[in-house]
Design a protein around this motif. Structure first.
Motif, PDB file in Angstrom:
ATOM      1  N   PHE A   1       8.383  14.511  23.686  1.00  0.00           N
ATOM      2  CA  PHE A   1       9.759  14.070  23.862  1.00  0.00           C
ATOM      3  C   PHE A   1      10.457  14.085  22.509  1.00  0.00           C
ATOM      4  CE2 PHE A   1       7.132  12.180  27.100  1.00  0.00           C
ATOM      5  CZ  PHE A   1       7.857  12.307  28.265  1.00  0.00           C
ATOM      6  N   LEU A   2      11.618  14.681  22.444  1.00  0.00           N
ATOM      7  CA  LEU A   2      12.434  14.709  21.231  1.00  0.00           C
ATOM      8  C   LEU A   2      13.698  13.889  21.472  1.00  0.00           C
ATOM      9  CD1 LEU A   2      12.193  18.456  20.160  1.00  0.00           C
ATOM     10  CD2 LEU A   2      10.748  16.548  19.454  1.00  0.00           C
ATOM     11  N   GLU A   3      13.980  12.957  20.560  1.00  0.00           N
ATOM     12  CA  GLU A   3      15.153  12.098  20.692  1.00  0.00           C
ATOM     13  C   GLU A   3      15.885  12.047  19.354  1.00  0.00           C
ATOM     14  OE1 GLU A   3      13.849   8.289  21.991  1.00  0.00           O
ATOM     15  OE2 GLU A   3      12.503   9.115  23.513  1.00  0.00           O
ATOM     16  N   MET A   4      17.180  11.734  19.396  1.00  0.00           N
ATOM     17  CA  MET A   4      17.996  11.696  18.182  1.00  0.00           C
ATOM     18  C   MET A   4      19.008  10.574  18.283  1.00  0.00           C
ATOM     19  SD  MET A   4      18.399  13.389  15.314  1.00  0.00           S
ATOM     20  CE  MET A   4      19.618  13.655  14.011  1.00  0.00           C
ATOM     21  N   ASN A   5      19.135   9.781  17.229  1.00  0.00           N
ATOM     22  CA  ASN A   5      20.234   8.823  17.149  1.00  0.00           C
ATOM     23  C   ASN A   5      20.894   8.977  15.780  1.00  0.00           C
ATOM     24  OD1 ASN A   5      18.653   7.303  15.266  1.00  0.00           O
ATOM     25  ND2 ASN A   5      17.623   6.283  16.979  1.00  0.00           N
ATOM     26  N   GLN A   6      21.776   8.062  15.435  1.00  0.00           N
ATOM     27  CA  GLN A   6      22.543   8.219  14.205  1.00  0.00           C
ATOM     28  C   GLN A   6      21.678   8.128  12.955  1.00  0.00           C
ATOM     29  OE1 GLN A   6      25.653   5.317  14.389  1.00  0.00           O
ATOM     30  NE2 GLN A   6      26.886   6.488  15.859  1.00  0.00           N
ATOM     31  N   GLN A   7      20.561   7.449  13.042  1.00  0.00           N
ATOM     32  CA  GLN A   7      19.746   7.198  11.852  1.00  0.00           C
ATOM     33  C   GLN A   7      18.382   7.863  11.888  1.00  0.00           C
ATOM     34  OE1 GLN A   7      19.565   2.940  11.649  1.00  0.00           O
ATOM     35  NE2 GLN A   7      21.581   2.768  10.694  1.00  0.00           N
ATOM     36  N   GLN A   8      17.871   8.182  13.071  1.00  0.00           N
ATOM     37  CA  GLN A   8      16.487   8.640  13.171  1.00  0.00           C
ATOM     38  C   GLN A   8      16.344   9.779  14.176  1.00  0.00           C
ATOM     39  OE1 GLN A   8      14.790   4.940  14.413  1.00  0.00           O
ATOM     40  NE2 GLN A   8      14.168   4.369  12.335  1.00  0.00           N
ATOM     41  N   ALA A   9      15.352  10.602  13.873  1.00  0.00           N
ATOM     42  CA  ALA A   9      14.871  11.582  14.847  1.00  0.00           C
ATOM     43  C   ALA A   9      13.463  11.147  15.249  1.00  0.00           C
ATOM     44  CB  ALA A   9      14.845  12.973  14.244  1.00  0.00           C
ATOM     45  N   ILE A  10      13.190  11.169  16.563  1.00  0.00           N
ATOM     46  CA  ILE A  10      11.914  10.643  17.060  1.00  0.00           C
ATOM     47  C   ILE A  10      11.193  11.729  17.839  1.00  0.00           C
ATOM     48  CG2 ILE A  10      10.815   8.911  18.526  1.00  0.00           C
ATOM     49  CD1 ILE A  10      13.221   7.091  17.968  1.00  0.00           C
ATOM     50  N   VAL A  11       9.896  11.915  17.528  1.00  0.00           N
ATOM     51  CA  VAL A  11       9.037  12.852  18.251  1.00  0.00           C
ATOM     52  C   VAL A  11       7.908  12.044  18.874  1.00  0.00           C
ATOM     53  CG1 VAL A  11       7.585  14.900  18.094  1.00  0.00           C
ATOM     54  CG2 VAL A  11       9.573  14.674  16.580  1.00  0.00           C
ATOM     55  N   ARG A  12       7.760  12.124  20.204  1.00  0.00           N
ATOM     56  CA  ARG A  12       6.682  11.413  20.883  1.00  0.00           C
ATOM     57  C   ARG A  12       5.774  12.415  21.569  1.00  0.00           C
ATOM     58  NH1 ARG A  12       8.046   8.414  25.077  1.00  0.00           N
ATOM     59  NH2 ARG A  12      10.232   9.094  25.224  1.00  0.00           N
ATOM     60  N   VAL A  13       4.481  12.335  21.246  1.00  0.00           N
ATOM     61  CA  VAL A  13       3.472  13.208  21.852  1.00  0.00           C
ATOM     62  C   VAL A  13       2.615  12.341  22.774  1.00  0.00           C
ATOM     63  CG1 VAL A  13       1.539  14.754  21.445  1.00  0.00           C
ATOM     64  CG2 VAL A  13       3.465  14.713  19.837  1.00  0.00           C
TER      65      VAL A  13
END
Length: 452
Positions: free
Chosen positions: A371-383
């Motif tokens: 899962f790839l997610e994006m907000n104003q401060q962070q990019a998040i990768v969940r495996v």
């Protein structure tokens, strides 16, 4: 110079720096107070004499009256301008001879040091104008030896000097005690280090008293460091043992097939092809292990990364395509938006994602989701995988070097216990974080958090 000696000298010097000014102040205040008291008494005496002078009619009456005001070792004079003495009474000829009279129009007092029969003595002289109507008819001078003042001064000096010496001695003893108290855990640490140096076996410091101060904190920190060192040494020993076993197996296979080819050559093409494939597979396995060790060594010596814009979506798609072709596993990508751009070292972030996917492939048999997610401060990768999971008590140690949850299973899958340590180090270089959530039998989710 030893630290204990320095502490002794510093504490004693500091004590002397405090006591000497205090002694000087005490001595000055004593002298000032004593002389002020004598001066007040002479002021009162002079006021009484000036009042009585108006009532006296003859010189005989004046002499008799002034003698009544004489104290032990003193004189009284009446002066005229040009320092002319017109009347004097005294019971101390030496004092009267040594002190010259002075005419004054303003009241004041002064002290003099004279040489007397028994040594030096302090003399207090006060002078007052004698008014008569609106004019001055002369001035009154009173002089008196301050009997015993010099003796009291010497006694005070002796007492203050004794107190200074006593304070310095107590400071020396207290400094030695304080130095021993401070140095005891440090000495224990030095002794322990020397023993470690000689024996090569780490050991902790024995803390006898729970003082709850910086020294105990230092000793406790040293012991925790030694404990971690012992744990790491044990893990490294285990790793060396496991690595030796891992290397021994492929080397044995390679040697066996090489001997087979040496004896029989390529006569049996089927067996020769099998030998070549086995040698190639085992050599590849050794190569991968070596590359892992080299990656770890390079990462530990590297503090600078090359940042550039990286599209996480494209990067993950490229990785998935490569892994799907090799492992024939279902890997699904979910992205909230595209593109997702971050500033990162592309090769190192790719290495982290491959490490996570490789672990998911090794320890699960079902689908793998990213899962790839994006907000104003962070990019998040969940495996996320749905494999065997990790026990809760093991999660805190999973990022440590050479740590492997199941050593037997890791040998089967070719794990070295370095992958997640390398991943965490790379995330640290990027000022990011890596987190793991897992339940035994249900699967594992690893989350990468990168600055946007």
């Amino acid at each position: 110079m030893k630290i204990t000696t320095k502490i002794n000298l510093i504490t004693t010097a500091w004590m002397l720096c405090i006591m000497i000014p205090i002694n000087v102040v005490v001595f000055i205040l004593f002298m000032k107070t004593t002389i002020n008291m004598e001066e007040d008494m002479q002021n009162q005496k002079a006021a009484d004499i000036i009042k009585d002078l108006d009532t006296l009619s003859s010189s005989s009456d004046m002499e008799k009256k002034l003698k009544d005001y004489l104290t032990f070792h003193s004189y009284i004079r009446i002066m005229q301008p040009k320092n002319r003495v017109i009347f004097e009474v005294t019971n101390d000829r030496l004092l009267s001879k040594k002190m010259k009279g002075k005419y004054t129009e303003n009241p004041y007092a002064e002290t003099h040091l004279i040489t007397a029969e028994n040594g030096e003595e302090e003399v207090l002289v006060t002078r007052f104008p004698i008014p008569k109507g609106n004019q001055l008819s002369g001035s009154l001078e009173i002089g008196e030896r301050l009997i015993g003042l010099e003796a009291r001064k010497e006694l005070l000096r002796a007492i203050l000097g004794f107190c200074t010496v006593l304070g310095a001695s107590i400071s020396l003893l207290g400094g030695r005690w304080l130095a021993n108290l401070i140095m005891r855990p440090i000495s224990n640490m030095i002794h322990t280090m020397e023993e470690i140096e000689k024996s090569g076996v780490p050991k902790g410091i024995t803390i006898q008293n729970q003082t709850k101060d910086e020294l105990q904190t230092m000793a406790s920190t040293f012991n925790r460091m030694i404990e971690k060192l012992q744990v790491n040494m044990e893990r490294q020993k285990q790793f060396v043992s496991d690595a030796s076993h891992e290397l021994k197996t492929p080397l044995t296979v390679i040697k066996s097939y090489a001997n087979f080819l040496k004896r029989h050559g390529l006569e049996d093409k089927e067996m020769a092809e099998e030998a070549i494939q086995a040698i190639h597979a085992e050599a590849t396995r050794i190569q991968k292990m070596t590359e892992t060790f080299l990656d770890l060594a390079a990462l530990e010596n590297e503090n600078i990364i090359e940042l550039k814009e990286v599209n996480l979506v494209v990067l993950c798609q490229t990785i998935f395509k490569q892994l799907k072709d090799v492992y024939r596993r279902e890997i699904t990508l979910f992205s909230t938006e595209s593109p997702i751009i971050i500033q990162a070292d592309e090769l190192k972030i790719k290495q982290v994602i491959i490490i996570l996917l490789d672990n998911a492939i090794k320890y699960s048999h079902g689908r793998i989701e990213v899962f790839l997610e994006m907000n104003q401060q962070q990019a998040i990768v969940r495996v996320k995988d749905y494999g065997i999971g990790i026990p809760q008590e093991e999660i805190d140690h999973i990022f440590e070097r050479f740590y492997r949850v199941d050593k037997a299973r890791s040998r089967e899958t070719g794990g070295t216990g370095l992958g997640l340590h390398i991943a965490k180090s790379i995330m640290k270089l990027h000022k990011g974080e890596i987190e793991i959530e897992s339940k035994v039998g249900l699967g594992t989710t690893v989350k990468l958090i990168l600055p946007a």
